[in-house]
Design a protein around this motif. Structure first.
Motif, PDB file in Angstrom:
ATOM      1  N   ALA A   1       0.828  -1.210   0.000  1.00 46.61           N
ATOM      2  CA  ALA A   1       0.000   0.000   0.000  1.00 46.61           C
ATOM      3  C   ALA A   1       0.866   1.266   0.000  1.00 46.61           C
ATOM      4  O   ALA A   1       0.549   2.245  -0.674  1.00 46.61           O
ATOM      5  N   ILE A   2       1.976   1.230   0.740  1.00 44.62           N
ATOM      6  CA  ILE A   2       2.895   2.377   0.767  1.00 44.62           C
ATOM      7  C   ILE A   2       3.423   2.671  -0.632  1.00 44.62           C
ATOM      8  O   ILE A   2       3.585   3.827  -1.013  1.00 44.62           O
ATOM      9  N   PHE A   3       3.658   1.635  -1.415  1.00 41.96           N
ATOM     10  CA  PHE A   3       4.176   1.807  -2.770  1.00 41.96           C
ATOM     11  C   PHE A   3       3.081   2.051  -3.800  1.00 41.96           C
ATOM     12  O   PHE A   3       3.336   2.064  -4.996  1.00 41.96           O
ATOM     13  N   GLY A   4       1.842   2.225  -3.317  1.00 42.56           N
ATOM     14  CA  GLY A   4       0.769   2.615  -4.209  1.00 42.56           C
ATOM     15  C   GLY A   4      -0.073   1.491  -4.777  1.00 42.56           C
ATOM     16  O   GLY A   4      -0.960   1.739  -5.597  1.00 42.56           O
ATOM     17  N   PHE A   5       0.181   0.272  -4.376  1.00 43.67           N
ATOM     18  CA  PHE A   5      -0.627  -0.843  -4.856  1.00 43.67           C
ATOM     19  C   PHE A   5      -1.906  -0.942  -4.035  1.00 43.67           C
ATOM     20  O   PHE A   5      -1.920  -0.644  -2.849  1.00 43.67           O
ATOM     21  N   SER A   6      -2.957  -1.394  -4.654  1.00 45.39           N
ATOM     22  CA  SER A   6      -4.236  -1.551  -3.973  1.00 45.39           C
ATOM     23  C   SER A   6      -4.205  -2.766  -3.049  1.00 45.39           C
ATOM     24  O   SER A   6      -3.729  -3.838  -3.432  1.00 45.39           O
TER      25      SER A   6
END
Length: 57
Positions: free
Chosen positions: A21-26
């Motif tokens: 999530a931190i890296f932008g993945f759902s």
């Protein structure tokens, strides 16, 4: 955030999803599979806390 994991891998699974999530993945991309894996481990291997490769000879 707690996802309700119960296996010996609960903390690792939660950390993995948080990192994604931190890296932008759902979260939805990984959450269902992680829950399935957690259920499998809890029901079939309740004492397991690591995954090991076993090659049957």
């Amino acid at each position: 955030m707690s996802y309700g994991f119960t296996s010996g891998f609960a903390k690792d699974l939660e950390d993995m999803i948080a990192l994604k999530a931190i890296f932008g993945f759902s979260e939805a991309t990984y959450l269902d599979r992680a829950k399935d894996f957690d259920r499998h481990c809890s029901s079939g291997h309740p004492d397991a806390d690591r995954v090991m490769w076993y090659k049957k000879s």
